[in-house]
Design a protein around this motif. Structure first.
Motif, PDB file in Angstrom:
ATOM      1  N   ALA A 151     -56.829   6.313 -34.743  1.00 60.21           N
ATOM      2  CA  ALA A 151     -55.692   7.196 -34.498  1.00 60.21           C
ATOM      3  C   ALA A 151     -54.432   6.391 -34.211  1.00 60.21           C
ATOM      4  O   ALA A 151     -54.503   5.252 -33.730  1.00 60.21           O
ATOM      5  N   VAL A 152     -53.281   6.981 -34.497  1.00 55.09           N
ATOM      6  CA  VAL A 152     -52.010   6.293 -34.264  1.00 55.09           C
ATOM      7  C   VAL A 152     -51.016   7.243 -33.606  1.00 55.09           C
ATOM      8  O   VAL A 152     -51.133   8.461 -33.709  1.00 55.09           O
ATOM      9  N   ASP A 153     -50.046   6.663 -32.939  1.00 54.01           N
ATOM     10  CA  ASP A 153     -48.905   7.416 -32.431  1.00 54.01           C
ATOM     11  C   ASP A 153     -47.756   7.216 -33.420  1.00 54.01           C
ATOM     12  O   ASP A 153     -47.040   6.224 -33.363  1.00 54.01           O
ATOM     13  N   LYS A 154     -47.605   8.171 -34.321  1.00 53.21           N
ATOM     14  CA  LYS A 154     -46.638   8.059 -35.407  1.00 53.21           C
ATOM     15  C   LYS A 154     -45.276   8.579 -34.960  1.00 53.21           C
ATOM     16  O   LYS A 154     -45.185   9.619 -34.317  1.00 53.21           O
ATOM     17  N   PRO A 155     -44.199   7.874 -35.313  1.00 55.82           N
ATOM     18  CA  PRO A 155     -42.864   8.379 -34.971  1.00 55.82           C
ATOM     19  C   PRO A 155     -42.544   9.669 -35.723  1.00 55.82           C
ATOM     20  O   PRO A 155     -43.225  10.032 -36.675  1.00 55.82           O
ATOM     21  N   ILE A 156     -41.497  10.354 -35.284  1.00 52.28           N
ATOM     22  CA  ILE A 156     -41.043  11.588 -35.922  1.00 52.28           C
ATOM     23  C   ILE A 156     -39.557  11.462 -36.219  1.00 52.28           C
ATOM     24  O   ILE A 156     -38.757  11.170 -35.328  1.00 52.28           O
ATOM     25  N   TYR A 157     -39.189  11.703 -37.475  1.00 50.61           N
ATOM     26  CA  TYR A 157     -37.771  11.829 -37.814  1.00 50.61           C
ATOM     27  C   TYR A 157     -37.445  13.319 -37.845  1.00 50.61           C
ATOM     28  O   TYR A 157     -38.038  14.077 -38.606  1.00 50.61           O
ATOM     29  N   ASN A 158     -36.499  13.711 -37.015  1.00 47.70           N
ATOM     30  CA  ASN A 158     -36.142  15.124 -36.893  1.00 47.70           C
ATOM     31  C   ASN A 158     -35.071  15.466 -37.932  1.00 47.70           C
ATOM     32  O   ASN A 158     -33.915  15.030 -37.823  1.00 47.70           O
ATOM     33  N   HIS A 159     -35.459  16.251 -38.959  1.00 45.96           N
ATOM     34  CA  HIS A 159     -34.511  16.601 -40.013  1.00 45.96           C
ATOM     35  C   HIS A 159     -33.441  17.580 -39.538  1.00 45.96           C
ATOM     36  O   HIS A 159     -32.406  17.729 -40.197  1.00 45.96           O
ATOM     37  N   VAL A 160     -33.691  18.245 -38.428  1.00 51.50           N
ATOM     38  CA  VAL A 160     -32.714  19.201 -37.903  1.00 51.50           C
ATOM     39  C   VAL A 160     -31.596  18.472 -37.170  1.00 51.50           C
ATOM     40  O   VAL A 160     -30.407  18.695 -37.436  1.00 51.50           O
ATOM     41  N   THR A 161     -31.963  17.568 -36.271  1.00 54.71           N
ATOM     42  CA  THR A 161     -30.969  16.853 -35.464  1.00 54.71           C
ATOM     43  C   THR A 161     -30.555  15.524 -36.080  1.00 54.71           C
ATOM     44  O   THR A 161     -29.514  14.968 -35.710  1.00 54.71           O
ATOM     45  N   GLY A 162     -31.380  14.996 -36.970  1.00 59.31           N
ATOM     46  CA  GLY A 162     -31.101  13.678 -37.537  1.00 59.31           C
ATOM     47  C   GLY A 162     -31.467  12.536 -36.612  1.00 59.31           C
ATOM     48  O   GLY A 162     -31.099  11.382 -36.861  1.00 59.31           O
ATOM     49  N   LEU A 163     -32.224  12.845 -35.546  1.00 61.58           N
ATOM     50  CA  LEU A 163     -32.599  11.835 -34.556  1.00 61.58           C
ATOM     51  C   LEU A 163     -34.052  11.409 -34.730  1.00 61.58           C
ATOM     52  O   LEU A 163     -34.840  12.077 -35.396  1.00 61.58           O
ATOM     53  N   LEU A 164     -34.408  10.296 -34.104  1.00 64.75           N
ATOM     54  CA  LEU A 164     -35.792   9.830 -34.067  1.00 64.75           C
ATOM     55  C   LEU A 164     -36.418  10.352 -32.785  1.00 64.75           C
ATOM     56  O   LEU A 164     -36.064   9.938 -31.685  1.00 64.75           O
ATOM     57  N   ASP A 165     -37.348  11.294 -32.909  1.00 62.70           N
ATOM     58  CA  ASP A 165     -37.991  11.922 -31.754  1.00 62.70           C
ATOM     59  C   ASP A 165     -39.169  11.086 -31.249  1.00 62.70           C
ATOM     60  O   ASP A 165     -39.640  10.172 -31.941  1.00 62.70           O
ATOM     61  N   PRO A 166     -39.679  11.393 -30.046  1.00 65.12           N
ATOM     62  CA  PRO A 166     -40.871  10.702 -29.536  1.00 65.12           C
ATOM     63  C   PRO A 166     -42.054  10.859 -30.495  1.00 65.12           C
ATOM     64  O   PRO A 166     -42.143  11.859 -31.220  1.00 65.12           O
ATOM     65  N   PRO A 167     -42.972   9.908 -30.499  1.00 64.86           N
ATOM     66  CA  PRO A 167     -44.077   9.933 -31.467  1.00 64.86           C
ATOM     67  C   PRO A 167     -45.100  11.028 -31.196  1.00 64.86           C
ATOM     68  O   PRO A 167     -45.134  11.613 -30.111  1.00 64.86           O
ATOM     69  N   GLU A 168     -45.937  11.293 -32.205  1.00 64.54           N
ATOM     70  CA  GLU A 168     -47.017  12.262 -32.090  1.00 64.54           C
ATOM     71  C   GLU A 168     -48.332  11.589 -32.458  1.00 64.54           C
ATOM     72  O   GLU A 168     -48.375  10.676 -33.283  1.00 64.54           O
ATOM     73  N   LEU A 169     -49.407  12.054 -31.823  1.00 64.15           N
ATOM     74  CA  LEU A 169     -50.731  11.504 -32.097  1.00 64.15           C
ATOM     75  C   LEU A 169     -51.262  12.044 -33.423  1.00 64.15           C
ATOM     76  O   LEU A 169     -51.311  13.249 -33.634  1.00 64.15           O
ATOM     77  N   ILE A 170     -51.656  11.146 -34.321  1.00 66.35           N
ATOM     78  CA  ILE A 170     -52.265  11.519 -35.594  1.00 66.35           C
ATOM     79  C   ILE A 170     -53.669  10.930 -35.629  1.00 66.35           C
ATOM     80  O   ILE A 170     -53.846   9.713 -35.527  1.00 66.35           O
ATOM     81  N   LYS A 171     -54.655  11.809 -35.767  1.00 63.06           N
ATOM     82  CA  LYS A 171     -56.044  11.364 -35.851  1.00 63.06           C
ATOM     83  C   LYS A 171     -56.441  11.183 -37.309  1.00 63.06           C
ATOM     84  O   LYS A 171     -55.912  11.854 -38.189  1.00 63.06           O
ATOM     85  N   PRO A 172     -57.379  10.288 -37.571  1.00 58.68           N
ATOM     86  CA  PRO A 172     -57.777  10.030 -38.964  1.00 58.68           C
ATOM     87  C   PRO A 172     -58.401  11.275 -39.602  1.00 58.68           C
ATOM     88  O   PRO A 172     -59.380  11.810 -39.081  1.00 58.68           O
ATOM     89  N   PRO A 173     -57.852  11.754 -40.703  1.00 55.24           N
ATOM     90  CA  PRO A 173     -58.434  12.908 -41.413  1.00 55.24           C
ATOM     91  C   PRO A 173     -59.400  12.429 -42.491  1.00 55.24           C
ATOM     92  O   PRO A 173     -59.551  11.223 -42.717  1.00 55.24           O
ATOM     93  N   LYS A 174     -60.023  13.355 -43.162  1.00 54.54           N
ATOM     94  CA  LYS A 174     -60.829  12.985 -44.325  1.00 54.54           C
ATOM     95  C   LYS A 174     -59.933  12.542 -45.470  1.00 54.54           C
ATOM     96  O   LYS A 174     -60.251  11.600 -46.198  1.00 54.54           O
TER      97      LYS A 174
END
Length: 405
Positions: A151-174
């Protein structure tokens, strides 16, 4: 790099593993796995047989490249539908997340790996297409980690504000789909892909689509859309368009040839360009594999209003690669009659007769459902499902062969 700490202990009956995730300083989530052993000897070699009840296969990674406003979102909806379950943002997470998660798939938008926010790009005078505005090192490390089951903590680019938001946890999918501007730009990321697709939209069609999306959905003015397209074109030509040479399949969307001097762009000519000799992928063909065929299916079994429908199939070369090309020019009047066309296509990887038609009818409200864009996106989705199943069966077979050795 993904890390895994392994301990082995003796147990008479248990064959299970316990995973305790711990976060690393790289934004990855390490696992401590306890393997219980039966104490039995294996063949003539010393040691115990280590077994685990639930071996998790590595994630299959699909790459989808295209410019902004070229139909990536629609293609993702068609693809995730093939695997079942609704694709939704992570529950309880950032409402502006670009990630979509379904039963088997996770789609991550590579815009999340922008290294500069909207203001930062303006200050430095670069577009989002410029490699300098993107963090390819982090992209590679995190895609690699997910492929390896971490799993990783992936960053988020906010298309609404144009800012880099705090990361989100992404678990390995199939199945992990990475979609965006640069999935095949960096060689390291490109080498992680099990299959890759490029959506190649002609300038005339792209302009019409972008006006429809950005004016109707995002409230942009016609002048601002034109300015945006002109500003992006040099970087698109330099960094995005060259990626199509690496794609295993290209969906190319062009103006129709059925209407002389057509300027409306409502009728489209769409090509599905498929590389030969791609592992676990057999190109689709019409009537007779390897032949050159032109087919007008309009008649008693397919309703066609002006300007009609024309198919073409044949071999070709594309950036020095041998390819098969399937082309559709025109649009369907009745999707339920698509079954007639489907019955003449082979290697479409359906599980039952009429599955392509069923998928198209299921999403008849999606853009492109009446022409080759929807048809070829649906077929590629079925081909990816088949590729995934082949890869999974190969991974299962390999440990079994090793056990017998």
């Amino acid at each position: 790099m993904a890390l895994c700490t392994i301990y082995t202990t003796q147990s008479l009956n248990s064959t299970c593993s316990i995973s305790t995730p711990t976060k690393s300083h790289l934004g990855f989530h390490q696992r401590q796995v306890v393997f219980y052993t039966t104490g039995k000897k294996t063949s003539k070699r010393a040691g115990s047989v280590i077994s685990c009840a639930a071996a998790v296969p590595r994630t299959v990674v699909i790459g989808l490249a295209a410019d902004s406003g070229c139909g990536k979102s629609t293609f993702m909806r068609r693809l995730t539908s093939v695997f079942g379950g609704a694709a939704e943002p992570p529950k309880g997470g950032n409402p502006d997340s670009n990630t979509l998660i379904s039963d088997m798939t996770t789609v991550i938008c590579l815009d999340d790996f922008h290294s500069l926010d909207r203001n930062g790009r303006k200050e430095k005078g670069v577009t989002a297409l410029d490699p300098k505005a993107n963090n390819f090192d982090l992209m590679y490390e995190q895609v690699k980690a997910l492929k390896e089951g971490v799993a990783v903590d992936k960053p988020i680019y906010n298309h609404v504000t144009g800012l880099l938001d705090p990361p989100e946890l992404i678990k390995p999918p199939k199945i992990l789909v990475i979609e965006g501007l640069h999935p095949m730009f960096d060689e390291r990321v490109r080498d992680l892909l099990d299959f890759s697709i490029y959506l190649d939209i002609s300038n005339e069609v792209k302009f019409a689509w972008k006006i429809q999306r950005d004016m109707a959905e995002r409230g942009h003015s016609l002048e601002s859309i034109k300015a945006s397209i002109e500003a992006r074109k040099p970087d698109f030509d330099a960094y995005i368009d060259p990626q199509k040479q690496y794609a295993d399949a290209v969906i190319e969307v062009l103006p129709t040839q059925l209407i002389p001097d057509d300027n409306e762009g409502k009728v489209l000519r769409v090509k599905l360009i498929m590389k030969e000799e791609v592992k676990h992928f057999s190109p689709v063909y019409l009537f007779d594999e390897g032949s050159t065929i032109s087919w007008i299916p309009c008649g008693r079994k397919l309703t066609c209003s002006y300007p009609g429908i024309k198919f073409f199939y044949g071999p070709d070369t594309y950036f020095g690669h041998e390819v098969s090309v399937l082309e559709m020019d025109g649009q369907f009047d009745r999707l339920d009659e698509l079954i007639y066309v489907e019955s003449h296509l082979s290697n479409i990887s359906t599980k039952f007769y009429g599955e392509v038609t069923q998928q198209m009818l299921k999403h008849s409200d999606f853009p492109g459902s009446s022409n080759g864009t929807g048809l070829f996106q649906t077929i590629i989705g079925l081909k990816i499902r088949d590729l995934y199943e082949q890869l999974v069966s190969t991974k299962v077979a390999t440990p079994l062969e090793a056990t017998r050795a």
